[in-house]
Design an enzyme around this catalytic site. Structure first.
Site, PDB file in Angstrom:
ATOM      1  N   HIS A   1       0.734  -1.402  -0.147  1.00 62.80           N
ATOM      2  CA  HIS A   1      -0.088   0.030   0.160  1.00 62.80           C
ATOM      3  C   HIS A   1       0.961   1.167  -0.011  1.00 62.80           C
ATOM      4  O   HIS A   1       0.726   2.132  -0.932  1.00 62.80           O
ATOM      5  CB  HIS A   1      -0.845  -0.004   1.266  1.00 62.80           C
ATOM      6  CG  HIS A   1      -1.767   1.110   1.123  1.00 62.80           C
ATOM      7  ND1 HIS A   1      -3.034   1.273   2.081  1.00 62.80           N
ATOM      8  CD2 HIS A   1      -1.882   2.311   0.575  1.00 62.80           C
ATOM      9  CE1 HIS A   1      -3.489   2.483   1.942  1.00 62.80           C
ATOM     10  NE2 HIS A   1      -3.060   3.116   1.042  1.00 62.80           N
TER      11      HIS A   1
ATOM     12  N   PHE B   1      -2.514   5.544  -8.218  1.00 60.11           N
ATOM     13  CA  PHE B   1      -2.084   5.033  -7.048  1.00 60.11           C
ATOM     14  C   PHE B   1      -0.735   5.397  -6.400  1.00 60.11           C
ATOM     15  O   PHE B   1      -0.376   5.785  -5.522  1.00 60.11           O
ATOM     16  CB  PHE B   1      -2.405   3.570  -6.930  1.00 60.11           C
ATOM     17  CG  PHE B   1      -2.372   2.832  -5.498  1.00 60.11           C
ATOM     18  CD1 PHE B   1      -2.635   3.554  -4.300  1.00 60.11           C
ATOM     19  CD2 PHE B   1      -2.048   1.470  -5.337  1.00 60.11           C
ATOM     20  CE1 PHE B   1      -2.499   2.758  -3.009  1.00 60.11           C
ATOM     21  CE2 PHE B   1      -1.943   0.914  -4.151  1.00 60.11           C
ATOM     22  CZ  PHE B   1      -2.035   1.608  -3.051  1.00 60.11           C
TER      23      PHE B   1
ATOM     24  N   HIS C   1      -0.344   8.904  -6.242  1.00 60.29           N
ATOM     25  CA  HIS C   1      -0.798   9.370  -4.730  1.00 60.29           C
ATOM     26  C   HIS C   1       0.270   9.023  -3.728  1.00 60.29           C
ATOM     27  O   HIS C   1       0.482  10.100  -2.634  1.00 60.29           O
ATOM     28  CB  HIS C   1      -2.028   8.529  -4.501  1.00 60.29           C
ATOM     29  CG  HIS C   1      -2.696   8.757  -3.003  1.00 60.29           C
ATOM     30  ND1 HIS C   1      -3.315  10.148  -2.868  1.00 60.29           N
ATOM     31  CD2 HIS C   1      -2.411   8.029  -1.907  1.00 60.29           C
ATOM     32  CE1 HIS C   1      -3.802   9.847  -1.411  1.00 60.29           C
ATOM     33  NE2 HIS C   1      -3.428   8.952  -0.983  1.00 60.29           N
ATOM     34  N   GLU C   2       0.662   7.725  -3.728  1.00 62.75           N
ATOM     35  CA  GLU C   2       1.778   7.454  -2.682  1.00 62.75           C
ATOM     36  C   GLU C   2       2.785   8.391  -2.579  1.00 62.75           C
ATOM     37  O   GLU C   2       3.388   8.750  -1.599  1.00 62.75           O
ATOM     38  CB  GLU C   2       1.878   6.079  -2.728  1.00 62.75           C
ATOM     39  CG  GLU C   2       0.847   5.020  -2.415  1.00 62.75           C
ATOM     40  CD  GLU C   2       0.103   5.332  -0.904  1.00 62.75           C
ATOM     41  OE1 GLU C   2       0.757   5.240   0.041  1.00 62.75           O
ATOM     42  OE2 GLU C   2      -1.073   5.512  -0.875  1.00 62.75           O
TER      43      GLU C   2
ATOM     44  N   LYS D   1       1.872  12.147  -1.486  1.00 60.89           N
ATOM     45  CA  LYS D   1       1.401  12.287  -0.223  1.00 60.89           C
ATOM     46  C   LYS D   1       2.662  11.843   0.942  1.00 60.89           C
ATOM     47  O   LYS D   1       2.664  12.434   1.968  1.00 60.89           O
ATOM     48  CB  LYS D   1       0.225  11.425  -0.090  1.00 60.89           C
ATOM     49  CG  LYS D   1      -0.305  11.370   1.632  1.00 60.89           C
ATOM     50  CD  LYS D   1      -1.746  10.830   1.520  1.00 60.89           C
ATOM     51  CE  LYS D   1      -2.315  10.908   2.992  1.00 60.89           C
ATOM     52  NZ  LYS D   1      -3.603  10.497   3.244  1.00 60.89           N
ATOM     53  N   HIS D   2       3.308  10.658   0.496  1.00 66.16           N
ATOM     54  CA  HIS D   2       4.223  10.251   1.732  1.00 66.16           C
ATOM     55  C   HIS D   2       5.749  10.264   1.178  1.00 66.16           C
ATOM     56  O   HIS D   2       6.412  10.558   1.875  1.00 66.16           O
ATOM     57  CB  HIS D   2       3.821   8.521   1.841  1.00 66.16           C
ATOM     58  CG  HIS D   2       2.518   8.344   2.415  1.00 66.16           C
ATOM     59  ND1 HIS D   2       2.023   8.820   3.497  1.00 66.16           N
ATOM     60  CD2 HIS D   2       1.193   7.898   1.564  1.00 66.16           C
ATOM     61  CE1 HIS D   2       0.891   8.469   3.784  1.00 66.16           C
ATOM     62  NE2 HIS D   2       0.104   8.003   2.467  1.00 66.16           N
TER      63      HIS D   2
HETATM   64  P1  AMP Z   1      -3.102   6.840   1.494  1.00 60.04           P
HETATM   65  O1  AMP Z   1      -3.945   8.039   1.672  1.00 60.04           O
HETATM   66  O2  AMP Z   1      -1.769   7.335   1.270  1.00 60.04           O
HETATM   67  O3  AMP Z   1      -2.901   5.672   1.869  1.00 60.04           O
HETATM   68  O4  AMP Z   1      -4.117   6.189   0.345  1.00 60.04           O
HETATM   69  C1  AMP Z   1      -5.296   6.006   0.542  1.00 60.04           C
HETATM   70  C2  AMP Z   1      -6.081   5.917  -0.706  1.00 60.04           C
HETATM   71  O5  AMP Z   1      -5.634   4.705  -1.516  1.00 60.04           O
HETATM   72  C3  AMP Z   1      -7.542   5.712  -0.440  1.00 60.04           C
HETATM   73  O6  AMP Z   1      -8.142   6.357  -1.568  1.00 60.04           O
HETATM   74  C4  AMP Z   1      -7.646   4.169  -0.824  1.00 60.04           C
HETATM   75  O7  AMP Z   1      -9.100   4.018  -1.183  1.00 60.04           O
HETATM   76  C5  AMP Z   1      -6.694   3.984  -1.787  1.00 60.04           C
HETATM   77  N1  AMP Z   1      -6.186   2.561  -2.024  1.00 60.04           N
HETATM   78  C6  AMP Z   1      -5.642   1.997  -0.838  1.00 60.04           C
HETATM   79  N2  AMP Z   1      -5.325   0.685  -1.346  1.00 60.04           N
HETATM   80  C7  AMP Z   1      -5.508   0.729  -2.810  1.00 60.04           C
HETATM   81  C8  AMP Z   1      -5.124  -0.014  -3.888  1.00 60.04           C
HETATM   82  N3  AMP Z   1      -4.621  -1.282  -3.757  1.00 60.04           N
HETATM   83  N4  AMP Z   1      -5.392   0.157  -5.037  1.00 60.04           N
HETATM   84  C9  AMP Z   1      -5.772   1.586  -5.245  1.00 60.04           C
HETATM   85  N5  AMP Z   1      -6.050   2.560  -4.128  1.00 60.04           N
HETATM   86  C10 AMP Z   1      -5.838   1.985  -3.042  1.00 60.04           C
HETATM   87  P1  AMP Z   2      -6.975   4.695   7.151  1.00 62.57           P
HETATM   88  O1  AMP Z   2      -7.271   5.700   8.255  1.00 62.57           O
HETATM   89  O2  AMP Z   2      -6.240   3.678   7.590  1.00 62.57           O
HETATM   90  O3  AMP Z   2      -8.004   4.668   6.388  1.00 62.57           O
HETATM   91  O4  AMP Z   2      -5.856   5.602   6.437  1.00 62.57           O
HETATM   92  C1  AMP Z   2      -6.279   6.647   5.496  1.00 62.57           C
HETATM   93  C2  AMP Z   2      -4.946   7.149   5.078  1.00 62.57           C
HETATM   94  O5  AMP Z   2      -4.286   7.858   5.884  1.00 62.57           O
HETATM   95  C3  AMP Z   2      -3.950   6.223   4.695  1.00 62.57           C
HETATM   96  O6  AMP Z   2      -3.983   5.724   3.372  1.00 62.57           O
HETATM   97  C4  AMP Z   2      -2.538   7.169   4.845  1.00 62.57           C
HETATM   98  O7  AMP Z   2      -2.301   7.811   3.630  1.00 62.57           O
HETATM   99  C5  AMP Z   2      -3.128   7.999   5.718  1.00 62.57           C
HETATM  100  N1  AMP Z   2      -2.285   7.627   7.185  1.00 62.57           N
HETATM  101  C6  AMP Z   2      -3.216   6.898   8.150  1.00 62.57           C
HETATM  102  N2  AMP Z   2      -2.203   6.503   8.981  1.00 62.57           N
HETATM  103  C7  AMP Z   2      -1.124   6.856   8.622  1.00 62.57           C
HETATM  104  C8  AMP Z   2       0.187   6.938   9.250  1.00 62.57           C
HETATM  105  N3  AMP Z   2       0.463   6.466  10.565  1.00 62.57           N
HETATM  106  N4  AMP Z   2       1.145   7.280   8.600  1.00 62.57           N
HETATM  107  C9  AMP Z   2       1.165   8.039   7.258  1.00 62.57           C
HETATM  108  N5  AMP Z   2      -0.227   8.009   6.620  1.00 62.57           N
HETATM  109  C10 AMP Z   2      -1.130   7.562   7.323  1.00 62.57           C
END
Ligand code: AMP
Ligand code: AMP
Length: 237
Positions: free
Chosen positions: A71, A121, A124-125, A128-129
């Site tokens: 991810h 995807f 985005h990664e 963002k990161h």
């Molecule tokens: P982050 O915010 O960096 O992780 O990314 C979250 C976004 O990535 C959300 O919109 C998720 O729905 C999406 N996401 C998580 N896993 C996947 C995946 N395998 N393929 C595409 N988008 C994903």
């Molecule tokens: P979630 O709350 O697990 O759905 O996470 C949504 C998105 O927030 C993820 O796809 C990441 O991009 C971001 N996120 C949540 N926790 C972290 C973390 N510890 N570090 C960086 N990004 C995070």
């Protein structure tokens, strides 16, 4: 007169210190000084992304392998916070990772709808990161490091060796963690989501990597995440 001269010299010194401080702050900003303590490498079970209410779309290259995909590789701080979207000037450029695209398709598969080639995807990664770790990685290095780290773990093999299979069966959280700890040497945080019927299932695994992005470490802090039920489904994919 002497007092005035002393006062003037004081003001000049103060001014010089201020200019120096501003200059140092600018150098810090431009060099992308490290603003995190470690990384989470987040792996994802595709079966648990796809069997949810939101469902999924296979990438244009076809159904991904039944294995944990990446991810993201997320810079984090010891206090539980994390930087994000650090450099809008560094948009994702697929030409910089052209040699990695085959590996990215296989090991970092997009599952978002509508079906696409994964670039969205990965962009985005990175944006963002990845842009928050520019002190250690350029774009190519960021994706290469995540691929290399994932390959080191062999998580699915570790689970299989302990009799934990993606067959729709149920396992305890301890079974899952112990299996991975025994096989990889590192205990992950387990993030569960729910399938269409509401069953708690194994969705993502968080491993920790040192600030250089080079080796796995014991995690300094929990990522939080959704708690798992007493019984965790490991769905097929
Ligand atoms: P982050 O915010 O960096 O992780 O990314 C979250 C976004 O990535 C959300 O919109 C998720 O729905 C999406 N996401 C998580 N896993 C996947 C995946 N395998 N393929 C595409 N988008 C994903
Ligand atoms: P979630 O709350 O697990 O759905 O996470 C949504 C998105 O927030 C993820 O796809 C990441 O991009 C971001 N996120 C949540 N926790 C972290 C973390 N510890 N570090 C960086 N990004 C995070």
């Amino acid at each position: 007169m002497a007092a005035m001269a002393a006062r003037a010299s004081q003001l000049i010194t103060l001014g010089a210190v201020l200019v120096l401080a501003l200059a140092l702050a600018e150098v810090d900003r431009c060099s992308g000084a490290q603003d995190y303590d470690f990384f989470f490498l987040v792996l994802q079970w595709p079966g648990s992304y796809c069997d949810t209410r939101q469902s999924c779309c296979y990438p244009r290259s076809g159904k991904p392998a039944a294995d944990f995909g990446i991810h993201g590789l997320w810079p984090n701080r010891d206090d539980g916070s994390y930087p994000q979207n650090c450099n809008p000037d560094r948009e994702f450029d697929s030409s910089k990772v052209s040699d990695l695209l085959g590996s990215l398709r296989a090991q970092w598969p997009t599952l978002a709808c509508p079906a696409n080639d994964g670039l969205r995807f990965w962009a985005h990664e990175w944006e963002k990161h990845g842009t928050c770790a520019e002190d250690v990685f350029n774009e190519h290095g960021y994706f290469q490091a995540a691929l290399r780290l994932r390959a080191q773990l062999r998580v699915l093999g570790a689970l299989r060796d302990a009799g934990v299979h993606p067959d729709g069966g149920y396992y305890s959280l301890a079974q899952v963690k112990d299996a991975i700890q025994r096989g990889t040497g590192f205990e992950p945080f387990v993030d569960c989501n729910r399938d269409e019927s509401g069953n708690s299932q194994l969705y993502q695994l968080y491993f920790c990597v040192d600030a250089a992005g080079s080796r796995f470490i014991d995690c300094p802090v929990s990522p939080g995440g959704r708690p798992c039920g007493a019984r965790i489904e490991f769905p097929a994919f």
